[in-house]
Write a protein that holds these residues in place. Structure first.
Motif, short mmCIF file in Angstrom:
data_model
loop_
_atom_site.label_atom_id
_atom_site.label_comp_id
_atom_site.label_asym_id
_atom_site.label_seq_id
_atom_site.Cartn_x
_atom_site.Cartn_y
_atom_site.Cartn_z
N TRP A 5 23.87 -10.52 -18.93
CA TRP A 5 23.67 -11.01 -20.29
C TRP A 5 24.92 -11.73 -20.80
O TRP A 5 24.82 -12.77 -21.45
N LEU A 6 26.07 -11.16 -20.54
CA LEU A 6 27.32 -11.81 -20.96
C LEU A 6 27.44 -13.18 -20.30
O LEU A 6 27.84 -14.17 -20.94
N GLU A 7 27.06 -13.26 -19.02
CA GLU A 7 27.15 -14.53 -18.33
C GLU A 7 26.12 -15.53 -18.86
O GLU A 7 26.38 -16.75 -18.89
N ASP A 8 24.96 -15.04 -19.32
CA ASP A 8 23.96 -15.92 -19.94
C ASP A 8 24.51 -16.53 -21.22
O ASP A 8 24.35 -17.74 -21.47
N ILE A 9 25.13 -15.69 -22.05
CA ILE A 9 25.68 -16.18 -23.33
C ILE A 9 26.75 -17.24 -23.07
O ILE A 9 26.76 -18.31 -23.71
N LEU A 10 27.63 -16.98 -22.11
CA LEU A 10 28.69 -17.94 -21.81
C LEU A 10 28.13 -19.23 -21.21
O LEU A 10 28.64 -20.32 -21.47
N ALA A 11 27.05 -19.12 -20.44
CA ALA A 11 26.44 -20.31 -19.84
C ALA A 11 25.90 -21.24 -20.93
O ALA A 11 26.05 -22.47 -20.84
N VAL A 12 25.25 -20.67 -21.96
CA VAL A 12 24.74 -21.49 -23.07
C VAL A 12 25.89 -22.13 -23.82
O VAL A 12 25.87 -23.32 -24.17
N ALA A 13 26.95 -21.34 -24.08
CA ALA A 13 28.09 -21.87 -24.82
C ALA A 13 28.76 -23.02 -24.08
O ALA A 13 29.23 -23.99 -24.69
N GLU A 14 28.81 -22.93 -22.75
CA GLU A 14 29.53 -23.94 -21.96
C GLU A 14 28.68 -25.18 -21.67
O GLU A 14 29.22 -26.28 -21.53
N THR A 15 27.34 -25.02 -21.58
CA THR A 15 26.48 -26.17 -21.27
C THR A 15 25.91 -26.83 -22.53
O THR A 15 25.54 -28.01 -22.50
N GLY A 16 25.79 -26.07 -23.62
CA GLY A 16 25.25 -26.62 -24.86
C GLY A 16 23.76 -26.74 -24.88
O GLY A 16 23.19 -27.37 -25.78
N SER A 17 23.04 -26.14 -23.92
CA SER A 17 21.57 -26.19 -23.93
C SER A 17 21.02 -25.04 -23.12
O SER A 17 21.67 -24.55 -22.19
N PHE A 18 19.79 -24.62 -23.46
CA PHE A 18 19.14 -23.57 -22.70
C PHE A 18 18.74 -24.06 -21.31
O PHE A 18 18.80 -23.33 -20.33
N SER A 19 18.34 -25.34 -21.23
CA SER A 19 17.91 -25.86 -19.92
C SER A 19 19.10 -25.94 -18.96
O SER A 19 18.99 -25.59 -17.78
N GLY A 20 20.24 -26.43 -19.47
CA GLY A 20 21.43 -26.50 -18.63
C GLY A 20 21.91 -25.12 -18.20
O GLY A 20 22.33 -24.92 -17.06
N ALA A 21 21.85 -24.16 -19.14
CA ALA A 21 22.25 -22.80 -18.82
C ALA A 21 21.31 -22.18 -17.81
O ALA A 21 21.74 -21.45 -16.90
#
Length: 297
Positions: A5-21
């Motif tokens: 879950w922590l890695e999911d949150i960081l993925a959204v923050a770093e990519t700026g989109s749900f699709s990219g994350a």
């Protein structure tokens, strides 16, 4: 809170989109969106500002971003440490050995240990003879490497201990200088200043049984200092505090260098065996490999 879950949150923050994350996390966008809703349901608040493009963390989440990064890193390391710890446990052999053997015979045996993909981990525990046997019987050690007199056998747990002789040694008297000739000794009443061992340790018992009864009648054993450590006895003999009876293997380098003198032509000595012992039964991987190495020796 799960590591994923922590890695999911960081993925959204770093990519700026749900699709990219979702792509980064190797999930379909629908599966990733469901997981984001699951995280927010668990926390009880919205974590992302979905009105902004690109998507960004809400201010309360952004304020905790550094904490999330730290937790993510710490949990990743914890997983690595736990997995490594499991490998160490399964591939570890604990060796209990007498102090003198820890300094002489055992390092060479450990160096010869064959390696596997995950490595063999060796833990050395140095103690006196009784403690070594005690650690073996209480399963605190897998193998014990100890001295034994040729005419003695270990009666403690003899029915379920496997023994293997892996070498020999001698208990010899050493000093930093040769003994004076007979006239000089006579002038000093034949007294030999000695470094002794406590009677309740192995070498103390050897002294009582195999050394002192065989002194030349014209010589007298005079205790000057007592120690349970053979390494200390070697050092005290080297600076002239008296004669010490130590394993020949332990004194070898100093005898070769000339800083100690072997007095066994004048004073009694005795043979010793180097024994390996283990409890009979099914060994772990590392114990089995180490015991095979001892058998090859």
């Amino acid at each position: 809170m799960r590591l994923e879950w922590l890695e999911d949150i960081l993925a959204v923050a770093e990519t700026g989109s749900f699709s990219g994350a979702a792509d980064r996390r190797l999930l379909t966008q629908s599966a990733f969106s469901r997981r984001i809703r699951q995280i927010e349901d668990y926390v009880g608040v919205e974590l992302f500002d979905r009105t902004h493009k690109p998507i960004r963390l809400r201010p309360t989440t952004e304020a905790q971003r550094e904490q999330i990064l730290m937790l993510n890193s710490a949990l990743r390391q914890l997983v690595v440490d736990l997995r490594r710890g499991e490998r160490i446990t399964s591939n570890r052999v604990v060796i209990a050995c007498q102090h003198a053997l820890t300094a002489t015979r055992v390092p060479a045996l450990v160096q010869q240990m064959p390696t596997t993909r995950d490595g063999i981990y060796v833990r050395l525990r140095s103690a006196n003879l009784d403690e070594c046997v005690g650690m073996l019987l209480s399963r605190q050690a897998d193998v014990a490497i100890v001295y034994q007199l040729p005419d003695e056998r270990n009666e403690v747990g003899a029915d379920f201990l496997e023994e293997l002789m892996i070498g020999t040694d001698r208990l010899i008297p050493v000093s930093n200088a040769p003994l004076p000739k007979a006239p000089a000794l006579t002038e000093h009443n034949g007294e030999i200043p000695c470094i002794t061992y406590p009677p309740d340790v192995f070498l103390g018992r050897v002294m009582e049984r195999k050394i002192l009864p065989f002194f030349n009648p014209g010589l007298r054993h005079v205790p000057k200092v007592e120690t349970a450590l053979t390494l200390a006895a070697v050092e005290m003999a080297a600076i002239g505090m008296g004669v010490a009876w130590v394993p020949e293997s332990l004194a070898h380098d100093r005898l070769t260098a000339g800083t100690l003198v072997d007095l066994s032509e004048v004073l009694p000595s005795c043979d010793m065996q180097v024994m390996a012992m283990r409890v009979q039964g099914k060994p772990n991987l590392a114990e089995g490999i180490f015991w095979s190495r001892l058998q090859a020796v």
